[in-house]
Design a protein around this motif. Structure first.
Motif, PDB file in Angstrom:
ATOM      1  N   VAL A 135       1.016  -1.630  -0.537  1.00 34.43           N
ATOM      2  CA  VAL A 135       0.111   0.226  -0.453  1.00 34.43           C
ATOM      3  C   VAL A 135       0.678   1.025  -0.203  1.00 34.43           C
ATOM      4  N   ASP A 136       1.152   1.946  -0.897  1.00 38.70           N
ATOM      5  CA  ASP A 136       1.665   2.676  -1.304  1.00 38.70           C
ATOM      6  C   ASP A 136       0.874   4.057  -2.184  1.00 38.70           C
ATOM      7  N   ASP A 137       1.049   5.414  -2.264  1.00 36.64           N
ATOM      8  CA  ASP A 137       0.451   6.013  -3.081  1.00 36.64           C
ATOM      9  C   ASP A 137       1.425   6.360  -4.016  1.00 36.64           C
ATOM     10  N   GLU A 138       2.721   6.492  -4.090  1.00 33.07           N
ATOM     11  CA  GLU A 138       3.543   6.519  -5.052  1.00 33.07           C
ATOM     12  C   GLU A 138       3.753   5.599  -5.646  1.00 33.07           C
ATOM     13  N   LYS A 139       2.835   6.079  -7.540  1.00 35.87           N
ATOM     14  CA  LYS A 139       3.117   4.817  -8.214  1.00 35.87           C
ATOM     15  C   LYS A 139       4.471   4.261  -8.233  1.00 35.87           C
ATOM     16  N   ASN A 140       6.039   4.734  -8.167  1.00 35.70           N
ATOM     17  CA  ASN A 140       6.893   4.484  -8.625  1.00 35.70           C
ATOM     18  C   ASN A 140       7.629   3.559  -7.473  1.00 35.70           C
ATOM     19  N   TYR A 141       7.176   4.138  -5.998  1.00 35.86           N
ATOM     20  CA  TYR A 141       8.258   3.033  -4.982  1.00 35.86           C
ATOM     21  C   TYR A 141       6.560   1.734  -4.858  1.00 35.86           C
ATOM     22  N   ARG A 142       5.197   1.634  -4.758  1.00 38.00           N
ATOM     23  CA  ARG A 142       4.404   1.024  -5.368  1.00 38.00           C
ATOM     24  C   ARG A 142       4.841  -0.241  -6.422  1.00 38.00           C
ATOM     25  N   GLU A 143       5.316   0.362  -7.338  1.00 34.55           N
ATOM     26  CA  GLU A 143       5.947  -0.538  -8.489  1.00 34.55           C
ATOM     27  C   GLU A 143       7.285  -1.090  -8.677  1.00 34.55           C
ATOM     28  N   LEU A 144       7.697  -0.269  -7.738  1.00 35.90           N
ATOM     29  CA  LEU A 144       9.300  -0.778  -7.151  1.00 35.90           C
ATOM     30  C   LEU A 144       9.358  -2.534  -6.263  1.00 35.90           C
ATOM     31  N   ILE A 145       8.719  -1.626  -5.288  1.00 41.21           N
ATOM     32  CA  ILE A 145       8.808  -3.051  -4.507  1.00 41.21           C
ATOM     33  C   ILE A 145       7.794  -3.822  -4.847  1.00 41.21           C
ATOM     34  N   GLU A 153      -8.916   1.216  -1.128  1.00 41.37           N
ATOM     35  CA  GLU A 153      -8.886  -0.364  -1.923  1.00 41.37           C
ATOM     36  C   GLU A 153      -7.404  -0.733  -0.672  1.00 41.37           C
ATOM     37  N   ALA A 154      -6.785  -0.222  -0.105  1.00 41.09           N
ATOM     38  CA  ALA A 154      -6.392  -1.389   1.146  1.00 41.09           C
ATOM     39  C   ALA A 154      -7.315  -1.885   1.885  1.00 41.09           C
ATOM     40  N   LEU A 198      -0.993   8.706   3.471  1.00 40.03           N
ATOM     41  CA  LEU A 198      -1.995   7.948   1.936  1.00 40.03           C
ATOM     42  C   LEU A 198      -3.129   9.255   1.773  1.00 40.03           C
ATOM     43  N   PRO A 199      -4.018   9.520   0.915  1.00 38.34           N
ATOM     44  CA  PRO A 199      -4.606  10.561   0.423  1.00 38.34           C
ATOM     45  C   PRO A 199      -5.719  10.466   1.307  1.00 38.34           C
ATOM     46  N   ASP A 200      -6.190   9.519   1.575  1.00 38.12           N
ATOM     47  CA  ASP A 200      -7.838   8.756   2.348  1.00 38.12           C
ATOM     48  C   ASP A 200      -7.443   8.561   3.634  1.00 38.12           C
ATOM     49  N   ILE A 201      -6.477   7.840   3.575  1.00 39.55           N
ATOM     50  CA  ILE A 201      -7.190   7.304   5.411  1.00 39.55           C
ATOM     51  C   ILE A 201      -5.424   6.867   5.622  1.00 39.55           C
ATOM     52  N   SER A 202      -5.178   7.513   7.284  1.00 36.39           N
ATOM     53  CA  SER A 202      -3.469   7.430   7.337  1.00 36.39           C
ATOM     54  C   SER A 202      -3.402   5.487   7.473  1.00 36.39           C
ATOM     55  N   GLY A 203      -2.230   5.492   7.447  1.00 38.12           N
ATOM     56  CA  GLY A 203      -2.046   4.149   7.510  1.00 38.12           C
ATOM     57  C   GLY A 203      -1.590   3.138   8.549  1.00 38.12           C
ATOM     58  N   PHE A 204      -1.260   4.709   9.672  1.00 40.64           N
ATOM     59  CA  PHE A 204      -1.660   4.329  11.427  1.00 40.64           C
ATOM     60  C   PHE A 204      -3.237   3.630  11.227  1.00 40.64           C
ATOM     61  N   ASP A 205      -4.461   4.753  11.012  1.00 38.93           N
ATOM     62  CA  ASP A 205      -5.513   4.061  11.452  1.00 38.93           C
ATOM     63  C   ASP A 205      -5.588   3.037  10.521  1.00 38.93           C
ATOM     64  N   ILE A 206      -5.339   2.703   8.896  1.00 35.15           N
ATOM     65  CA  ILE A 206      -5.172   0.734   9.005  1.00 35.15           C
ATOM     66  C   ILE A 206      -4.942   0.277   9.088  1.00 35.15           C
ATOM     67  N   CYS A 207      -3.778   0.259   9.980  1.00 32.67           N
ATOM     68  CA  CYS A 207      -3.319  -0.414  10.986  1.00 32.67           C
ATOM     69  C   CYS A 207      -4.100  -0.464  11.880  1.00 32.67           C
ATOM     70  N   VAL A 236       2.023  -6.321  10.207  1.00 34.00           N
ATOM     71  CA  VAL A 236       2.382  -5.357   9.414  1.00 34.00           C
ATOM     72  C   VAL A 236       3.986  -4.905   8.886  1.00 34.00           C
ATOM     73  N   LEU A 237       4.330  -4.009   8.156  1.00 33.48           N
ATOM     74  CA  LEU A 237       5.836  -3.987   7.910  1.00 33.48           C
ATOM     75  C   LEU A 237       5.897  -2.333   7.647  1.00 33.48           C
ATOM     76  N   PHE A 238       5.616  -0.896   8.256  1.00 40.67           N
ATOM     77  CA  PHE A 238       5.800   0.021   7.806  1.00 40.67           C
ATOM     78  C   PHE A 238       6.687   0.633   6.308  1.00 40.67           C
ATOM     79  N   LEU A 239       6.755   1.044   6.284  1.00 41.97           N
ATOM     80  CA  LEU A 239       7.789   1.686   5.001  1.00 41.97           C
ATOM     81  C   LEU A 239       7.347   3.303   4.659  1.00 41.97           C
ATOM     82  N   SER A 240       8.106   4.173   4.935  1.00 42.80           N
ATOM     83  CA  SER A 240       7.432   5.067   4.927  1.00 42.80           C
ATOM     84  C   SER A 240       8.827   6.542   4.769  1.00 42.80           C
ATOM     85  N   ALA A 241       8.540   7.444   4.597  1.00 41.96           N
ATOM     86  CA  ALA A 241       9.632   8.591   4.145  1.00 41.96           C
ATOM     87  C   ALA A 241       9.546   9.663   5.225  1.00 41.96           C
ATOM     88  N   LEU A 242       8.959   9.005   6.332  1.00 39.91           N
ATOM     89  CA  LEU A 242       8.279   9.699   7.489  1.00 39.91           C
ATOM     90  C   LEU A 242       9.780   9.388   8.663  1.00 39.91           C
TER      91      LEU A 242
END
Length: 121
Positions: free
Chosen positions: A8-18, A37-38, A56-65, A76-82
């Motif tokens: 789950v990543d809103d950045e298409k390039n990162y999502r595709e690379l992973i 979607e997630a 993420l644009p609609d729900i934070s990853g923290f809330d999804i978790c 769940v493994l967070f992979l974040s720029a933060l």
């Protein structure tokens, strides 16, 4: 049977690379670009691991978790720029098994994924 991983990543390039990297390691990979979607994919495919971005644009990853933890113990493994310590703490408190900051070392990422899946099987 291949392990199923939801990326789950809103950045298409990162999502595709992973995803490409995980597929090369023989995992079955599913992708989501936002929280809605997630959660839909999570409920339909029953993944063995969720790799989740925080911003993420609609729900934070923290809330999804947190939502995942209401019904499941799937890792769940967070992979974040933060990368600030506070975000790591919030991630673990929301139920994450691990937290990796972007950019990441592919070899370390691969080992963490393998280790998490081995531990939870």
């Amino acid at each position: 049977m291949k392990d199923r991983i939801l990326v789950v990543d809103d950045e298409k390039n990162y999502r595709e690379l992973i995803s490409l990297f995980l597929k090369s390691e023989e995992y079955e990979v599913f992708e989501a670009a936002n929280g809605r979607e997630a959660l839909e994919l999570f409920n339909s495919i029953g993944p063995d691991l969720v790799i989740l971005d925080v911003m993420l644009p609609d729900i934070s990853g923290f809330d999804i978790c947190k939502r995942i933890r209401e019904t499941s113990e799937v890792p769940v493994l967070f992979l974040s720029a933060l990368d600030d310590e506070g975000y790591h703490v919030v991630g673990y408190r929301s139920g994450a098994d691990d937290y990796i900051a972007k950019p990441f070392q592919p070899s370390v990422f691969a080992l963490k994924v393998k280790r998490i899946l081995a531990r939870t099987k």
